[in-house]
Design an enzyme around this catalytic site. Structure first.
Site, PDB file in Angstrom:
ATOM      1  N   GLY A 180       0.761  -5.291   1.161  1.00 29.75           N
ATOM      2  CA  GLY A 180      -0.403  -5.444   0.300  1.00 29.75           C
ATOM      3  C   GLY A 180      -0.070  -6.173  -0.995  1.00 29.75           C
TER       4      GLY A 180
ATOM      5  CD  GLU B 234       1.795  -5.348   5.915  1.00 27.74           C
ATOM      6  OE1 GLU B 234       2.642  -6.209   6.234  1.00 27.74           O
ATOM      7  OE2 GLU B 234       1.012  -5.497   4.967  1.00 27.74           O
TER       8      GLU B 234
ATOM      9  CB  ALA C  27      -0.917  -0.008   1.216  1.00 28.38           C
TER      10      ALA C  27
ATOM     11  CD  GLU D  14      -2.115  -7.866   3.378  1.00 27.27           C
ATOM     12  OE1 GLU D  14      -1.987  -6.708   2.909  1.00 27.27           O
ATOM     13  OE2 GLU D  14      -2.453  -8.094   4.549  1.00 27.27           O
TER      14      GLU D  14
HETATM   15  N1  DAK Z   1       4.512   3.121  -1.036  1.00 24.67           N
HETATM   16  C1  DAK Z   1       4.938   4.300  -1.530  1.00 24.67           C
HETATM   17  N2  DAK Z   1       6.157   4.476  -2.091  1.00 24.67           N
HETATM   18  C2  DAK Z   1       6.965   3.412  -2.141  1.00 24.67           C
HETATM   19  C3  DAK Z   1       6.588   2.151  -1.637  1.00 24.67           C
HETATM   20  C4  DAK Z   1       5.287   2.023  -1.060  1.00 24.67           C
HETATM   21  N3  DAK Z   1       4.800   0.862  -0.570  1.00 24.67           N
HETATM   22  N4  DAK Z   1       7.610   1.289  -1.833  1.00 24.67           N
HETATM   23  C5  DAK Z   1       8.593   2.016  -2.431  1.00 24.67           C
HETATM   24  N5  DAK Z   1       8.210   3.280  -2.626  1.00 24.67           N
HETATM   25  C6  DAK Z   1       8.964   4.365  -3.243  1.00 24.67           C
HETATM   26  C7  DAK Z   1      10.109   4.825  -2.342  1.00 24.67           C
HETATM   27  O1  DAK Z   1       9.664   5.749  -1.379  1.00 24.67           O
HETATM   28  C8  DAK Z   1      11.026   5.459  -3.373  1.00 24.67           C
HETATM   29  O2  DAK Z   1      10.488   6.708  -3.714  1.00 24.67           O
HETATM   30  P1  DAK Z   1      11.486   7.964  -4.043  1.00 24.67           P
HETATM   31  O3  DAK Z   1      12.292   8.168  -2.801  1.00 24.67           O
HETATM   32  O4  DAK Z   1      12.310   7.508  -5.225  1.00 24.67           O
HETATM   33  O5  DAK Z   1      10.537   9.096  -4.363  1.00 24.67           O
HETATM   34  C9  DAK Z   1      10.851   4.578  -4.583  1.00 24.67           C
HETATM   35  O6  DAK Z   1       9.600   3.902  -4.418  1.00 24.67           O
HETATM   36  C10 DAK Z   1      11.933   3.514  -4.710  1.00 24.67           C
HETATM   37  O7  DAK Z   1      12.003   2.820  -3.477  1.00 24.67           O
HETATM   38  P2  DAK Z   1      13.397   2.498  -2.769  1.00 24.67           P
HETATM   39  O8  DAK Z   1      14.381   3.597  -2.979  1.00 24.67           O
HETATM   40  O9  DAK Z   1      13.069   2.113  -1.361  1.00 24.67           O
HETATM   41  O10 DAK Z   1      13.861   1.226  -3.612  1.00 24.67           O
HETATM   42  P3  DAK Z   1      14.814   0.026  -3.136  1.00 24.67           P
HETATM   43  O11 DAK Z   1      15.138  -0.745  -4.364  1.00 24.67           O
HETATM   44  O12 DAK Z   1      15.939   0.531  -2.282  1.00 24.67           O
HETATM   45  O13 DAK Z   1      13.875  -0.871  -2.170  1.00 24.67           O
HETATM   46  C11 DAK Z   1      11.826  -1.990  -1.590  1.00 24.67           C
HETATM   47  C12 DAK Z   1      12.784  -1.533  -2.734  1.00 24.67           C
HETATM   48  C13 DAK Z   1      10.576  -2.545  -2.249  1.00 24.67           C
HETATM   49  C14 DAK Z   1      12.522  -3.120  -0.803  1.00 24.67           C
HETATM   50  C15 DAK Z   1      11.522  -0.804  -0.643  1.00 24.67           C
HETATM   51  O14 DAK Z   1      11.087   0.296  -1.421  1.00 24.67           O
HETATM   52  C16 DAK Z   1      10.478  -1.090   0.391  1.00 24.67           C
HETATM   53  O15 DAK Z   1      10.768  -1.741   1.422  1.00 24.67           O
HETATM   54  N6  DAK Z   1       9.246  -0.596   0.183  1.00 24.67           N
HETATM   55  C17 DAK Z   1       8.197  -0.612   1.175  1.00 24.67           C
HETATM   56  C18 DAK Z   1       7.611  -1.989   1.326  1.00 24.67           C
HETATM   57  C19 DAK Z   1       6.545  -2.024   2.412  1.00 24.67           C
HETATM   58  O16 DAK Z   1       6.815  -1.675   3.593  1.00 24.67           O
HETATM   59  N7  DAK Z   1       5.332  -2.412   2.039  1.00 24.67           N
HETATM   60  C20 DAK Z   1       4.230  -2.547   2.995  1.00 24.67           C
HETATM   61  C21 DAK Z   1       3.398  -1.281   2.979  1.00 24.67           C
HETATM   62  S1  DAK Z   1       2.015  -1.438   4.122  1.00 24.67           S
HETATM   63  C22 DAK Z   1      -5.662  -2.844   3.734  1.00 24.67           C
HETATM   64  C23 DAK Z   1      -5.178  -3.234   2.514  1.00 24.67           C
HETATM   65  C24 DAK Z   1      -3.809  -3.241   2.279  1.00 24.67           C
HETATM   66  C25 DAK Z   1      -2.936  -2.857   3.267  1.00 24.67           C
HETATM   67  C26 DAK Z   1      -3.427  -2.475   4.508  1.00 24.67           C
HETATM   68  C27 DAK Z   1      -4.800  -2.465   4.739  1.00 24.67           C
HETATM   69  N8  DAK Z   1      -7.085  -2.810   3.992  1.00 24.67           N
HETATM   70  C28 DAK Z   1      -8.004  -3.434   3.018  1.00 24.67           C
HETATM   71  C29 DAK Z   1      -7.637  -2.269   5.195  1.00 24.67           C
HETATM   72  C30 DAK Z   1      -1.534  -2.906   2.952  1.00 24.67           C
HETATM   73  C31 DAK Z   1      -0.554  -2.315   3.705  1.00 24.67           C
HETATM   74  C32 DAK Z   1       0.818  -2.298   3.195  1.00 24.67           C
HETATM   75  O17 DAK Z   1       1.129  -2.819   2.144  1.00 24.67           O
END
Ligand code: DAK
Length: 258
Positions: free
Chosen positions: A109, A132, A65, A112
């Site tokens: 997500g 998360e 997300a 998921e």
């Molecule tokens: N959201 C927004 N931006 C993101 C992102 C994300 N999930 N993942 C990466 N980006 C952005 C980074 O901020 C960066 O942006 P800039 O700084 O260039 O502007 C760009 O993408 C490149 O990312 P990185 O520089 O971090 O790239 P790396 O190759 O170093 O790392 C990575 C890649 C995928 C390992 C890393 O970006 C990462 O860990 N990303 C976050 C992963 C994460 O924590 N995902 C979980 C998010 S929480 C629900 C439904 C769904 C959900 C909840 C509730 N309901 C139905 C109620 C879901 C929740 C989630 O998914």
């Protein structure tokens, strides 16, 4: 300039839906989820489509997300706006078979969304995680529910409590995915599975999906009762007669999907 966040191609009765965010990590923004929901709902209602393959980029199925949006979110808004719920409801209520073709990151997500797939095919470098916890959150779209059903309690707890990723090989061993293939073959493998599904009768495919999904939602007795009713219901279909007669006549069945 209008950017198409989701691309749609057809291969016979199989639809290929590709998440195509300008950010190859495919953060699941509201805009992307709206485009995905619209596309999937349209395909679910389309008589010509019998299987749907969902994939992302070579770098990421989806990195979860939109953390930008979550960084601004408040409890009051999350509750009153039912944050994320409608977007996810629309992609998780499909009645046709869905094959998720995962390359690269499937995080939060993204993991998921893959689990919404009835079948998950992974590339050999795919990475699955529920990170998360590192954001001060818990999974919100099945990480605490579908994941333990797929991989068992211990690994699901480990993934959800540590946020650490698992490899495609571990996902295969745990039952999260049905196959691991070289990254370059993921989409074609998923399409081949889709074609193998799409050869069959659409109402029976839908019944199989509904009945198999019940196994994760109800007691064994209730599930068996549902299955038996669905099985009996097949005798109302022309396709049931055609399938059995074609077998006896040693020919390929010609299903009319009714
Ligand atoms: N959201 C927004 N931006 C993101 C992102 C994300 N999930 N993942 C990466 N980006 C952005 C980074 O901020 C960066 O942006 P800039 O700084 O260039 O502007 C760009 O993408 C490149 O990312 P990185 O520089 O971090 O790239 P790396 O190759 O170093 O790392 C990575 C890649 C995928 C390992 C890393 O970006 C990462 O860990 N990303 C976050 C992963 C994460 O924590 N995902 C979980 C998010 S929480 C629900 C439904 C769904 C959900 C909840 C509730 N309901 C139905 C109620 C879901 C929740 C989630 O998914």
């Amino acid at each position: 300039m209008t950017v198409s966040l989701v691309t749609l191609e057809h291969q016979g009765a199989v639809a290929l839906v590709t998440l195509s965010s300008p950010n190859a990590l495919n953060p699941l923004t509201h805009e992307l989820m709206t485009a995905l929901g619209n596309t999937l709902q349209m395909l679910d209602a389309d008589n010509q489509t019998r299987a749907i393959v969902v994939t992302g980029s070579a770098r990421a199925f989806a990195a979860g997300a939109d953390i930008q949006a979550m960084a601004q979110m408040t409890y009051a808004r999350a509750v009153t706006e039912n944050f994320l719920a409608d977007d996810w409801q629309r992609v998780s209520t499909l009645r046709k078979p869905v094959v998720a073709a995962v390359r690269g990151y499937a995080l939060g997500g993204g993991c998921e969304l893959a689990m919404i797939g009835d079948i998950v095919v992974a590339g050999d470098t795919a990475v699955f995680a529920q990170p998360e916890i590192k954001l001060g959150l818990l999974p919100g779209a099945g990480g605490t529910q579908r994941l333990p059903r797929a991989v068992g309690k211990s690994l699901a707890m480990e993934m959800n409590l540590t946020g650490e990723p698992i490899t495609a090989a571990r996902a295969l061993a745990a039952g999260l995915v049905s196959r691991v293939v070289p990254d370059a073959d993921v989409v074609n493998t998923a399409l081949t599975i889709g074609e193998s599904i799409a050869r069959h009768s659409l109402p029976v495919l839908m019944a199989v999906k509904a009945a198999t999904s019940r196994a994760f939602e109800t007691s064994l007795a209730e599930g068996l009762s549902y299955e038996r009713s669905a099985f009996h219901g097949c005798f109302a279909l022309d396709d049931q007669r055609e399938g059995c007669v074609a077998f006896l006549e040693r020919r390929v069945p010609h299903f009319n999907h009714r």
